[in-house]
Write an enzyme that holds these catalytic residues in place. Structure first.
Site, PDB file in Angstrom:
ATOM      1  N   ASP A 216       7.756   1.583   8.089  1.00 30.74           N
ATOM      2  CA  ASP A 216       7.128   2.876   8.332  1.00 30.74           C
ATOM      3  C   ASP A 216       5.655   2.658   8.651  1.00 30.74           C
ATOM      4  O   ASP A 216       5.053   1.684   8.225  1.00 30.74           O
ATOM      5  CB  ASP A 216       7.272   3.779   7.103  1.00 30.74           C
ATOM      6  CG  ASP A 216       6.607   3.184   5.869  1.00 30.74           C
ATOM      7  OD1 ASP A 216       7.010   2.079   5.447  1.00 30.74           O
ATOM      8  OD2 ASP A 216       5.677   3.808   5.333  1.00 30.74           O
TER       9      ASP A 216
ATOM     10  N   TYR B 227      11.104  -4.323  -4.146  1.00 27.40           N
ATOM     11  CA  TYR B 227      10.255  -3.155  -3.931  1.00 27.40           C
ATOM     12  C   TYR B 227       9.240  -3.493  -2.848  1.00 27.40           C
ATOM     13  O   TYR B 227       8.945  -4.661  -2.569  1.00 27.40           O
ATOM     14  CB  TYR B 227       9.575  -2.639  -5.209  1.00 27.40           C
ATOM     15  CG  TYR B 227      10.568  -2.009  -6.162  1.00 27.40           C
ATOM     16  CD1 TYR B 227      11.052  -0.725  -5.945  1.00 27.40           C
ATOM     17  CD2 TYR B 227      11.053  -2.714  -7.257  1.00 27.40           C
ATOM     18  CE1 TYR B 227      11.980  -0.150  -6.800  1.00 27.40           C
ATOM     19  CE2 TYR B 227      11.979  -2.152  -8.116  1.00 27.40           C
ATOM     20  CZ  TYR B 227      12.437  -0.868  -7.883  1.00 27.40           C
ATOM     21  OH  TYR B 227      13.363  -0.315  -8.722  1.00 27.40           O
TER      22      TYR B 227
ATOM     23  N   TYR C 246      14.898   6.555  -3.896  1.00 27.39           N
ATOM     24  CA  TYR C 246      14.125   6.258  -2.688  1.00 27.39           C
ATOM     25  C   TYR C 246      14.926   6.434  -1.399  1.00 27.39           C
ATOM     26  O   TYR C 246      14.374   6.284  -0.310  1.00 27.39           O
ATOM     27  CB  TYR C 246      13.566   4.832  -2.759  1.00 27.39           C
ATOM     28  CG  TYR C 246      12.610   4.654  -3.907  1.00 27.39           C
ATOM     29  CD1 TYR C 246      11.379   5.295  -3.912  1.00 27.39           C
ATOM     30  CD2 TYR C 246      12.950   3.860  -4.997  1.00 27.39           C
ATOM     31  CE1 TYR C 246      10.499   5.146  -4.970  1.00 27.39           C
ATOM     32  CE2 TYR C 246      12.075   3.703  -6.057  1.00 27.39           C
ATOM     33  CZ  TYR C 246      10.857   4.348  -6.041  1.00 27.39           C
ATOM     34  OH  TYR C 246       9.994   4.203  -7.093  1.00 27.39           O
TER      35      TYR C 246
ATOM     36  N   ASN D 269       1.208  -2.082   2.202  1.00 28.70           N
ATOM     37  CA  ASN D 269       1.344  -3.089   1.150  1.00 28.70           C
ATOM     38  C   ASN D 269       2.510  -4.051   1.360  1.00 28.70           C
ATOM     39  O   ASN D 269       2.426  -5.221   0.985  1.00 28.70           O
ATOM     40  CB  ASN D 269       1.436  -2.421  -0.220  1.00 28.70           C
ATOM     41  CG  ASN D 269       0.124  -1.814  -0.636  1.00 28.70           C
ATOM     42  OD1 ASN D 269      -0.940  -2.294  -0.273  1.00 28.70           O
ATOM     43  ND2 ASN D 269       0.188  -0.741  -1.396  1.00 28.70           N
TER      44      ASN D 269
ATOM     45  N   HIS E  27       9.235   5.850   3.317  1.00 28.09           N
ATOM     46  CA  HIS E  27       8.960   4.430   3.117  1.00 28.09           C
ATOM     47  C   HIS E  27      10.208   3.567   3.345  1.00 28.09           C
ATOM     48  O   HIS E  27      10.106   2.348   3.430  1.00 28.09           O
ATOM     49  CB  HIS E  27       8.445   4.217   1.683  1.00 28.09           C
ATOM     50  CG  HIS E  27       7.219   3.373   1.569  1.00 28.09           C
ATOM     51  ND1 HIS E  27       6.364   3.081   2.604  1.00 28.09           N
ATOM     52  CD2 HIS E  27       6.691   2.745   0.492  1.00 28.09           C
ATOM     53  CE1 HIS E  27       5.375   2.324   2.173  1.00 28.09           C
ATOM     54  NE2 HIS E  27       5.556   2.089   0.898  1.00 28.09           N
TER      55      HIS E  27
ATOM     56  N   ASN F 183       6.005  -3.438  -2.286  1.00 30.73           N
ATOM     57  CA  ASN F 183       4.754  -4.182  -2.448  1.00 30.73           C
ATOM     58  C   ASN F 183       4.934  -5.681  -2.645  1.00 30.73           C
ATOM     59  O   ASN F 183       3.959  -6.417  -2.608  1.00 30.73           O
ATOM     60  CB  ASN F 183       3.932  -3.598  -3.605  1.00 30.73           C
ATOM     61  CG  ASN F 183       3.486  -2.180  -3.306  1.00 30.73           C
ATOM     62  OD1 ASN F 183       3.684  -1.657  -2.214  1.00 30.73           O
ATOM     63  ND2 ASN F 183       2.865  -1.553  -4.274  1.00 30.73           N
TER      64      ASN F 183
END
Length: 181
Positions: free
Chosen positions: A86, A61, A14, A107, A19, A63
């Site tokens: 973001d 993470y 990532y 989220n 994100h 969410n």
């Protein structure tokens, strides 16, 4: 005390993705040095402290970002929380500020709002939209031209956040630091 939380996803895969602009901003701030690592399993993230400033990269993470913010908020009880993330609905190269409001479908913000409410300041870094699916796009890496431009955007965001910490006046900071694409 002020908590600055940069949102993103943990893991090599990532790094440099759209994100993860929140993580990238925290990494830039850490380069100034002088921060102590006060991370603990209970905080569910990387937490750094310097004076009355806390920098957080949740390891939950995206969410479930609210879990980490709630744990830090409950322990330190900061008087100010700033969340950097973001924003699909803002063009790449733009940056906006706001306090409260809706999650806009993000989220990570939904998770935070659910666990601590929405009465915090937000620094929204535009990533724009694409023809790709939302998931593929936000988890996609910035290309080299975008990365060059992003360096300037993140430096500007850092300056704005430090000014916000000092003034606590989101309207004045928004007026002075908002970027248009």
């Amino acid at each position: 005390m002020t908590l600055i939380a940069g949102l993103g996803n943990i893991g090599k895969e990532y790094e440099n993705t759209r994100h993860n602009v929140g993580f990238m901003l925290i990494d830039l701030m850490l380069k100034d040095g002088g921060y102590s690592d006060v991370s603990s399993a209970k905080f569910q993230g990387e937490l750094y402290k310097k004076g009355s400033l806390l920098l957080l990269k949740p390891s939950t993470y995206m969410n479930a970002s609210g879990n980490s913010l709630k744990a830090v908020n409950d322990f330190y009880k900061p008087s100010q929380i700033i969340v950097v993330h973001d924003e699909l609905d803002i063009a790449f190269g733009a940056m906006r500020f706001k306090n409260g409001g809706s999650s806009g479908g993000h989220n990570g913000i939904k998770s935070i709002d659910k666990l601590i409410g929405n009465g915090y300041d937000r620094v929204r870094i535009g990533i724009g939209r694409s023809d790709k699916s939302v998931i593929d796009y936000v988890l996609g890496k910035f290309d080299s031209d975008e990365m060059k431009k992003l360096d300037g955007i993140l430096s500007h965001a850092k300056e704005a956040i430090l000014a916000l910490v000092n003034s606590k006046d989101i309207a004045a900071i928004s007026s002075k630091f908002t970027l248009k694409a």
